[in-house]
Design a protein around this motif. Structure first.
Motif, PDB file in Angstrom:
ATOM      1  N   THR A   1       0.846  -1.268   0.069  1.00 13.97           N
ATOM      2  CA  THR A   1      -0.093  -0.183   0.342  1.00 13.97           C
ATOM      3  C   THR A   1       0.901   1.254   0.300  1.00 13.97           C
ATOM      4  N   GLU A   2       0.511   2.161  -0.948  1.00  8.28           N
ATOM      5  CA  GLU A   2       1.419   3.424  -0.925  1.00  8.28           C
ATOM      6  C   GLU A   2       0.744   4.277   0.061  1.00  8.28           C
ATOM      7  N   VAL A   3       1.883   4.644   1.078  1.00  9.87           N
ATOM      8  CA  VAL A   3       1.367   5.724   2.046  1.00  9.87           C
ATOM      9  C   VAL A   3       2.198   7.151   1.696  1.00  9.87           C
ATOM     10  N   SER A   4       1.190   8.183   1.432  1.00 13.16           N
ATOM     11  CA  SER A   4       2.223   9.409   1.230  1.00 13.16           C
ATOM     12  C   SER A   4       2.067  10.295   2.508  1.00 13.16           C
ATOM     13  N   TRP A   5       2.987  11.086   2.718  1.00 16.30           N
ATOM     14  CA  TRP A   5       3.092  12.038   3.862  1.00 16.30           C
ATOM     15  C   TRP A   5       3.197  13.552   3.378  1.00 16.30           C
ATOM     16  N   VAL A   6       3.002  14.224   4.181  1.00 17.77           N
ATOM     17  CA  VAL A   6       3.263  15.709   4.028  1.00 17.77           C
ATOM     18  C   VAL A   6       3.734  16.490   5.234  1.00 17.77           C
ATOM     19  N   VAL A   7       4.524  17.505   5.251  1.00 15.16           N
ATOM     20  CA  VAL A   7       4.986  18.117   6.330  1.00 15.16           C
ATOM     21  C   VAL A   7       4.774  19.420   6.075  1.00 15.16           C
ATOM     22  N   ALA A   8       4.355  20.348   7.145  1.00 12.73           N
ATOM     23  CA  ALA A   8       4.036  21.803   6.843  1.00 12.73           C
ATOM     24  C   ALA A   8       4.508  22.417   8.120  1.00 12.73           C
ATOM     25  N   THR A   9       4.390  23.835   8.004  1.00 11.17           N
ATOM     26  CA  THR A   9       4.777  24.701   9.049  1.00 11.17           C
ATOM     27  C   THR A   9       3.411  24.965   9.984  1.00 11.17           C
ATOM     28  N   ASP A  10       2.207  24.861   9.361  1.00 11.29           N
ATOM     29  CA  ASP A  10       0.988  25.118   9.744  1.00 11.29           C
ATOM     30  C   ASP A  10       0.254  23.803  10.062  1.00 11.29           C
ATOM     31  N   ARG A  11      -0.695  23.949  11.062  1.00  9.84           N
ATOM     32  CA  ARG A  11      -1.723  22.753  11.282  1.00  9.84           C
ATOM     33  C   ARG A  11      -2.470  22.470  10.120  1.00  9.84           C
ATOM     34  N   ALA A  12      -2.772  23.425   9.169  1.00 12.74           N
ATOM     35  CA  ALA A  12      -3.822  23.538   8.049  1.00 12.74           C
ATOM     36  C   ALA A  12      -3.253  22.721   6.926  1.00 12.74           C
ATOM     37  N   LEU A  13      -1.697  22.547   7.225  1.00 11.58           N
ATOM     38  CA  LEU A  13      -1.000  21.861   6.116  1.00 11.58           C
ATOM     39  C   LEU A  13      -1.113  22.695   4.790  1.00 11.58           C
ATOM     40  N   THR A  14      -1.038  24.229   4.925  1.00  7.54           N
ATOM     41  CA  THR A  14      -1.068  24.933   3.551  1.00  7.54           C
ATOM     42  C   THR A  14       0.444  25.040   3.375  1.00  7.54           C
ATOM     43  N   ASN A  15       1.272  25.454   4.171  1.00  7.92           N
ATOM     44  CA  ASN A  15       2.718  25.888   3.794  1.00  7.92           C
ATOM     45  C   ASN A  15       3.555  24.665   3.928  1.00  7.92           C
ATOM     46  N   VAL A  16       3.330  23.825   2.710  1.00  9.21           N
ATOM     47  CA  VAL A  16       4.092  22.432   2.801  1.00  9.21           C
ATOM     48  C   VAL A  16       5.621  22.610   2.463  1.00  9.21           C
ATOM     49  N   VAL A  17       6.617  21.883   3.267  1.00  9.40           N
ATOM     50  CA  VAL A  17       7.653  22.179   3.249  1.00  9.40           C
ATOM     51  C   VAL A  17       8.425  20.738   2.611  1.00  9.40           C
TER      52      VAL A  17
ATOM     53  N   ARG B   1      14.498  15.321   6.170  1.00  9.51           N
ATOM     54  CA  ARG B   1      15.555  16.230   6.264  1.00  9.51           C
ATOM     55  C   ARG B   1      15.327  17.683   5.382  1.00  9.51           C
ATOM     56  N   GLY B   2      16.218  18.536   5.683  1.00  4.67           N
ATOM     57  CA  GLY B   2      16.044  19.893   5.094  1.00  4.67           C
ATOM     58  C   GLY B   2      15.209  20.758   5.717  1.00  4.67           C
ATOM     59  N   LEU B   3      15.009  20.421   7.116  1.00  2.03           N
ATOM     60  CA  LEU B   3      13.885  21.372   7.857  1.00  2.03           C
ATOM     61  C   LEU B   3      14.770  22.530   8.621  1.00  2.03           C
ATOM     62  N   ALA B   4      14.047  23.282   9.183  1.00  2.15           N
ATOM     63  CA  ALA B   4      14.575  24.512   9.957  1.00  2.15           C
ATOM     64  C   ALA B   4      14.890  23.695  11.322  1.00  2.15           C
ATOM     65  N   PRO B   5      15.831  24.351  12.143  1.00  2.00           N
ATOM     66  CA  PRO B   5      16.084  23.877  13.514  1.00  2.00           C
ATOM     67  C   PRO B   5      15.291  24.572  14.446  1.00  2.00           C
ATOM     68  N   ALA B   6      14.803  23.858  15.725  1.00  2.00           N
ATOM     69  CA  ALA B   6      14.154  24.575  16.735  1.00  2.00           C
ATOM     70  C   ALA B   6      12.641  25.007  16.024  1.00  2.00           C
ATOM     71  N   THR B   7      11.851  24.142  15.302  1.00  2.00           N
ATOM     72  CA  THR B   7      10.896  24.606  14.818  1.00  2.00           C
ATOM     73  C   THR B   7       9.764  23.678  14.702  1.00  2.00           C
ATOM     74  N   ASP B   8       8.514  24.070  15.222  1.00  2.00           N
ATOM     75  CA  ASP B   8       7.293  23.167  15.037  1.00  2.00           C
ATOM     76  C   ASP B   8       7.129  23.038  13.509  1.00  2.00           C
ATOM     77  N   TYR B   9       6.670  21.642  13.366  1.00  2.00           N
ATOM     78  CA  TYR B   9       6.069  21.275  12.052  1.00  2.00           C
ATOM     79  C   TYR B   9       5.058  20.461  12.340  1.00  2.00           C
ATOM     80  N   PHE B  10       4.114  20.142  11.286  1.00  3.05           N
ATOM     81  CA  PHE B  10       2.831  19.381  11.380  1.00  3.05           C
ATOM     82  C   PHE B  10       2.863  18.383  10.193  1.00  3.05           C
ATOM     83  N   PHE B  11       2.486  17.340  10.499  1.00  2.69           N
ATOM     84  CA  PHE B  11       2.417  16.180   9.304  1.00  2.69           C
ATOM     85  C   PHE B  11       1.283  15.420   9.334  1.00  2.69           C
TER      86      PHE B  11
END
Length: 560
Positions: free
Chosen positions: A93-109, A129-139
């Motif tokens: 089963t293919e499982v996709s993931w998304v990481v963003a800086t906001d809970r609404a997942l609009t600013n996807v990084v 990888r490639g994230l900013a340090p000391a930062t909250d993320y949502f996924f």
């Protein structure tokens, strides 16, 4: 960035020393048969699903091992109704993931996908990888049109960052059958954790009713027999991951986890365990490998070396955290009172891990050196306890009940390793070393003396904060009395025999919150009202801290 990952498993590490198995101290519980029979009690515990052919995320989502530029994400997808943990069935089963800086997942990084297969029990990991340090993320994960709940995580500070403070939840010893995981719920509600540390015994291996429930099974785990096979360990991990409080904490902050013995079997060592019968329960090598594979499948842990949990994480210039594996390489435990505890050929860490730890402590340029430590390093003598207190205490620790001085499953049973490590701290003038410990189902605040026999005249090389159990039985449970009764009597006697112990609570269940600044490291101890209640409240009990440069513990009169 976009990338693709494939789930993988880790093989068990080879034993460092051969040996013979410890004598059996319980009735053998034989492994079960068909997968359908194994899965039945587990399936009953799962949440209802909308449609049997729709993928579902029944075990929550999690993150772990934060880095300044990355985080490890985890989930388990149930692609079809019959694809339960340990079943060995179910489609890729293919499982996709998304990481963003906001809970609404609009600013996807970051986004990508991974294939969940039966070979990895349909668990998946994505090492972002490639994230900013000391930062909250949502996924969030998605599969077949189904989305998981959105979860929060946080990266570590940059390696050279001046960090004002860190705050970690600290837990250990969560026995599913002994109660509910309210400690996890209260930690999840704080909204102020950089991460949380699980110091071992995330699961327990026993058959139903066999261990630590104050004679009452609060909720039956699956499988109901003692876990031995890969399918067994997968089912047990899956059972735990259905707990709503555990899911809530995993969805709130990254976990940093090590194992202790019950992720395998009681009092395990490199070549066996007290709770393992060679032959009747297969070989120890096979059982250990199965336990390790299931652990790495089901936990968001990033091993630096395959098959072991020892590794190191850094949190700016404020602290680094050395995480130990005190089961894979240790020599077999010896009898209490045996002079073999001083044998230099015996080890709790293994040579390579001890050298790694010493080198890391020497090279550290952070203000604080934290050590995630599954069993207590501070000496603990209880020979002066009265018989009515000695017997239940010995039962709790798995020791003879007729007079003793040591718990040989702890560092007390491997004094040469401890002596070498503490001497290294002293000779290299390594300060601000704090051991963070679980296992013993009690809360402690200790100095770690170079020579316990002459303490306090002799130096203290480090300090140690020990957290009590989430649910696993402690002294008041064994004696079936109200919390606090035994501790009121036993604690002064324990401290009289162990002058480096500033405080011990033998009775209560709960968790710790470790708060670190440049000036001090403080552990706040919280206790639950009743581990058998889903709505148990939590209250602050005590706080202890060590000030920078002192290597001593002192009481603090307010939580952070």
């Amino acid at each position: 960035m976009t990338s693709r990952h494939r789930a993988s498993t880790s093989a068990g590490a080879p034993s460092e020393r051969p040996g013979t198995l410890a004598p059996r101290r319980r009735t053998v519980v034989k492994a079960a048969a068909a997968t359908a029979v194994l899965a039945a009690p587990f399936a009953a515990a799962l949440p209802a699903r909308a449609a049997s052919d729709t993928p579902a995320f029944l075990h929550g989502t999690a993150s772990g091992d934060p880095l300044p530029d990355g985080i490890l994400l985890w989930t388990r997808v149930t692609p079809t109704a019959d694809a339960l943990p340990g079943s060995g069935v179910g489609p890729d089963t293919e499982v996709s993931w998304v990481v963003a800086t906001d809970r609404a997942l609009t600013n996807v990084v970051s986004r990508g996908s991974v294939t969940a297969t039966a070979a990895s029990d349909h668990t998946v990991k994505a090492d972002i990888r490639g994230l900013a340090p000391a930062t909250d993320y949502f996924f969030r994960f998605s599969a077949g049109g189904t989305d998981s709940p959105v979860a929060r995580t946080r990266t570590a500070p940059a390696a050279d960052a001046a960090v004002a403070g860190l705050r970690f939840g600290v837990v250990s010893c969560a026995n599913w059958e002994a109660g509910y995981f309210a400690s996890y719920r209260h930690l999840a509600a704080r909204n102020d954790l950089d991460a949380w540390l699980h110091l071992g015994d995330y699961i327990y291996e026993y058959g139903t009713g066999e261990y630590g429930t104050r004679d009452t099974v609060v909720r039956q785990h699956a499988p109901t027999h003692e876990i031995i096979t890969l399918a067994d360990y997968r089912i047990r991990h899956g059972t735990y991951k259905t707990d709503p409080d555990l899911q809530a904490l995993h969805a709130k902050a990254p976990v940093i986890a090590i194992w202790d013995d019950h992720e395998f079997a009681n009092d395990s060592w490199s070549g066996g365990a007290q709770n393992h019968t060679e032959g009747a329960e297969g070989t120890w090598a096979a059982r250990q490998a199965a336990a390790k594979q299931a652990y790495f499948e089901w936990m968001p842990v990033r091993p630096a070396i395959a098959g072991t949990t020892y590794r190191r994480l850094r949190f700016g210039r404020l602290a680094d955290l050395s995480l130990l594996d005190l089961r894979s390489f240790r020599s077999q435990q010896v009898a209490t009172g045996s002079g073999a505890v001083d044998d230099p050929d015996r080890t709790i860490t293994g040579r390579a891990q001890l050298d790694w730890l010493k080198a890391g402590l020497t090279a550290s340029d952070t203000t604080w050196r934290l050590v995630g430590n599954s069993v207590m390093i501070s000496p603990f003598a209880i020979g002066s306890l009265s018989a009515d207190l000695l017997k239940p205490l010995a039962k709790l620790l798995g020791l003879p009940q007729d007079g003793l001085a040591l718990n040989t499953d702890q560092w007390d049973g491997y004094t040469d390793d401890r002596r070498e490590l503490l001497a290294h701290l002293r000779s290299h003038a390594i300060g601000n070393t704090v051991f963070l410990t679980g296992d013993i189902h009690m809360a402690w605040a200790n100095d770690v003396p170079v020579d316990a026999g002459t303490y306090p005249l002799s130096a203290s090389a480090a300090t140690e904060f020990v957290v009590t159990s989430v649910t696993a039985d402690n002294l008041d449970d064994i004696l079936k009395v109200s919390p606090g009764v035994v501790s009121t009597l036993a604690a002064p006697v324990i401290q009289l025999a162990n002058r480096h112990v500033h405080w011990v609570d033998t009775d209560r269940h709960g968790y710790g919150v470790l708060d670190i600044t440049a000036d001090r490291a403080q552990m706040d101890y919280y206790v639950l009202s009743d581990k058998t209640k889903t709505d148990a409240t939590a209250s602050w009990e005590r706080s202890y801290r060590t000030r920078s440069g002192t290597q001593k513990v002192e009481r603090a009169y307010d939580p952070v």
